[in-house]
Scaffold this active site. Structure first.
Site, PDB file in Angstrom:
ATOM      1  N   GLY A  82      -4.302  -8.466   0.299  1.00  9.75           N
ATOM      2  CA  GLY A  82      -3.283  -7.503  -0.148  1.00  9.75           C
ATOM      3  C   GLY A  82      -3.162  -6.320   0.791  1.00  9.75           C
ATOM      4  N   ARG A  83      -4.296  -5.760   1.214  1.00 10.98           N
ATOM      5  CA  ARG A  83      -4.251  -4.561   2.061  1.00 10.98           C
ATOM      6  C   ARG A  83      -3.947  -4.887   3.522  1.00 10.98           C
ATOM      7  NH1 ARG A  83      -9.010  -5.707  -0.235  1.00 10.98           N
ATOM      8  NH2 ARG A  83     -10.793  -6.252   1.067  1.00 10.98           N
TER       9      ARG A  83
HETATM   10  O1  F6P Z   1      -6.848  -3.316  -6.569  1.00 10.19           O
HETATM   11  C1  F6P Z   1      -7.119  -4.652  -6.403  1.00 10.19           C
HETATM   12  C2  F6P Z   1      -5.987  -5.425  -5.792  1.00 10.19           C
HETATM   13  O2  F6P Z   1      -6.313  -6.752  -5.906  1.00 10.19           O
HETATM   14  C3  F6P Z   1      -5.705  -5.043  -4.338  1.00 10.19           C
HETATM   15  O3  F6P Z   1      -6.570  -5.639  -3.445  1.00 10.19           O
HETATM   16  C4  F6P Z   1      -4.295  -5.501  -4.210  1.00 10.19           C
HETATM   17  O4  F6P Z   1      -3.677  -4.982  -3.067  1.00 10.19           O
HETATM   18  C5  F6P Z   1      -3.718  -4.979  -5.509  1.00 10.19           C
HETATM   19  O5  F6P Z   1      -4.749  -5.199  -6.454  1.00 10.19           O
HETATM   20  C6  F6P Z   1      -2.440  -5.602  -5.962  1.00 10.19           C
HETATM   21  O6  F6P Z   1      -2.573  -6.978  -6.147  1.00 10.19           O
HETATM   22  P1  F6P Z   1      -1.319  -7.914  -6.277  1.00 10.19           P
HETATM   23  O7  F6P Z   1      -0.556  -7.853  -4.989  1.00 10.19           O
HETATM   24  O8  F6P Z   1      -1.862  -9.281  -6.554  1.00 10.19           O
HETATM   25  O9  F6P Z   1      -0.473  -7.412  -7.409  1.00 10.19           O
END
Ligand code: F6P
Length: 553
Positions: free
Chosen positions: A277-278
């Site tokens: 995600g990051r």
């Molecule tokens: O905070 C945890 C997390 O899994 C992050 O690593 C990620 O960027 C965010 O939540 C959002 O996740 P998603 O894109 O699956 O909604």
């Protein structure tokens, strides 16, 4: 009796290694040396401790290190297998060990001609197929070919997502606002706090508004709550389920969840589980960025990322910018005791960059065990924070200059501005350079006295200096420079994780809070007060909240 930390350190292979101990010994010498001395001893220091890559000049002469420090840090990188880990990442190996998958964000910016097979599939071809779909869709919205349900042109775009599905997009949009199509109004909603959504849409016309729902998993509570709110808001005005297809698109790795939410998979842009995600702002998660700046400039941004990737992959260690940046972070936090890193962009457009880096670095490296599950035994990720200059100077810089806590600083600036206003850019950059100089050299008691400062005031006016900083300088903030800058921090983060032998691509630490929030959410939502089995503090908070909350609408 030994403390738990000491015992963990004793057990850690890293802390016991020859390379680590050599650095510790060297650090005791360096702790006694002042940057004033280091500069006096070498008139070429400013040039010697600076390198350039992918359009970025990295000046680390004001770090508390010398040639021997670099030698020892590079030796540490060798024995910790950093070159092998870099090669494994670029080859698509399953370096995210706890989730058993590759971390292959570098494939997101590989040129079309490259091939990279993962489980028998050419991921570069798949990346470019999605990029082509994104570009075609963005052009339709930008030219007005894509219309809302009632035939209106789209004027407002709201990105709904959180964490990596928000911080990258909003940071990139703000950073590249100068290049954005100003006839499109982009907004970002992330917080589950209904105020975020309500304030974002309060002055919008649903007939002209499009939502991009970004979620890798499409199960994230905050994002789904906001996406449902958006759906209700849209349908309340347009009164036709078919409107959803014209006002909602999704970005996700999970087509099934997207369909369950009610967005047609035709309006979905995919990515892959090997994109963290990051690390996803250059995947389809960057759809809002592409919409704002257009496909050609998005391609320039990817080229910037790729230029830094190639430099990182191929440059010799001693001239490798992300490698040195990461090793300097290790030096500062593990050997000089710096507890935090302040990221200080002297560029208003980078105002969200520190927040973006907080997730990138702290979610990646805020860990306490190695890949094998043993205690790392030394400190890991420093606390990352920051604000754009010069605002920070009139707020927290006092602590950086004269406080007792140690803060390492990364200054970021550009030689040219998109918004020349009289001599203000010179003033801005003068402040940037001045801060690095003041932190490094300070002002001695003798200098203070020589200025005629009364003796009683002198201690307050002394700056001990010897406070380390690096400066990152590029010609101008454009898509290429932004891509290269983000890739630099991604790889620096990776280098640090590799030294500590931690999995920089998982985030198990966010799970417990999510599970407890679900349980407490049910207790807050129950019609009658349920029996509570938390600790006495949490129980009391729940009872008080239930008594005093806003009545449900
Ligand atoms: O905070 C945890 C997390 O899994 C992050 O690593 C990620 O960027 C965010 O939540 C959002 O996740 P998603 O894109 O699956 O909604």
């Amino acid at each position: 009796m030994k403390s738990a930390t000491t015992r963990a350190a004793a057990a850690s292979a890293l802390a016991a290694s020859t390379a680590w101990k050599a650095l510790q010994r060297h650090a005791t010498t360096m702790q006694r040396r002042h940057l004033r001395e280091l500069f006096a001893a070498d008139t070429q220091r400013g040039e010697r401790f600076a390198i350039e890559a992918a359009g970025w000049y990295f000046d680390f002469a004001k770090q508390r290190l010398d040639a021997r420090t670099l030698e020892l840090l590079l030796a540490l990188a060798q024995v910790r297998g950093v070159p092998e880990r870099v090669a494994a990442m670029f080859a698509g190996e399953r370096i995210n060990s706890t989730e058993d998958r590759p971390a292959l964000h570098v494939a997101l910016r590989m040129p079309r001609r490259r091939r990279l097979l993962v489980d028998g599939r050419d991921v570069v071809a798949e990346v470019h197929a999605v990029l082509a779909r994104m570009a075609a869709w963005c052009e339709r919205v930008r030219t007005g070919a894509w219309r809302g349900h009632t035939g209106e042109r789209i004027r407002h775009v709201v990105n709904i997502g959180i964490g990596g599905s928000d911080l990258g997009p909003v940071m990139a949009f703000e950073a590249l606002r100068h290049y954005a199509d100003r006839s499109l109004d982009l907004r970002f909603v992330s917080n589950v706090d209904g105020t975020d959504f309500s304030e974002a849409v309060r002055d919008l016309d649903p007939a002209r508004t499009l939502f991009i729902v970004c979620s890798k998993t499409f199960t994230t509570q905050e994002t789904l709550a906001n996406a449902h709110a958006a759906r209700r808001w849209c349908l309340a005005a347009l009164r036709d389920e078919r409107a959803i297809a014209r006002h909602f698109v999704a970005v996700s790795t999970d087509g099934g969840e997207v369909a369950r939410f009610g967005i047609d998979p035709v309006n979905m842009f995919g990515f892959w589980d090997w994109v963290g995600g990051r690390y996803s702002m250059d995947s389809a998660i960057g759809l809002s960025t592409m919409l704002a700046i257009g496909p050609a400039r998005f391609a320039d941004m990817l080229a910037g990322f790729h230029a830094m990737d190639e430099h990182f992959r191929t440059a010799p260690a001693a001239r490798n910018l992300p490698l040195l940046h990461g090793l300097i972070a290790i030096w500062n936090s593990n050997f000089l005791g710096m507890q935090s890193l302040a990221v200080l962009p002297y560029e208003q457009y980078l105002k969200r960059f520190p927040a973006y880096l907080q997730q990138l670095m702290m979610e990646s490296n805020g860990k306490r065990v190695t890949h094998a599950g043993r205690a790392v035994g030394v400190d890991t990720c420093p606390i990352v924070w920051g604000e754009p200059g010069t605002n920070g100077q009139h707020s927290f810089y006092q602590l950086i200059h004269q406080g007792t806590r140690k803060v390492a600083c990364d200054f970021i600036g550009f030689c040219a501005t998109a918004n020349p206003v009289a001599n203000q850019h010179d003033l801005l950059i003068a402040n940037l350079f001045a801060q690095g100089e003041a932190l490094a050299f300070g002002k001695t008691a003798a200098e203070v006295r020589a200025q005629g400062v009364p003796a009683a005031q002198a201690p307050h006016r002394v700056f001990e200096g010897n406070r380390p900083s690096s400066t990152l300088l590029a010609r101008r903030l454009d898509p290429h420079a932004l891509g290269a800058l983000v890739a630099l921090y991604e790889h620096s983060t990776f280098v640090q994780g590799a030294i500590w032998d931690i999995d920089s691509f998982d985030q198990w630490g966010v799970e417990l809070g999510k599970v407890l929030a679900k349980r407490i959410g049910a207790e807050l939502g129950a019609a009658r007060m349920p029996p509570l089995a938390h600790d006495s503090s949490t129980n009391a908070l729940i009872r008080r909240y239930r008594r005093q909350r806003t009545p449900r609408q």
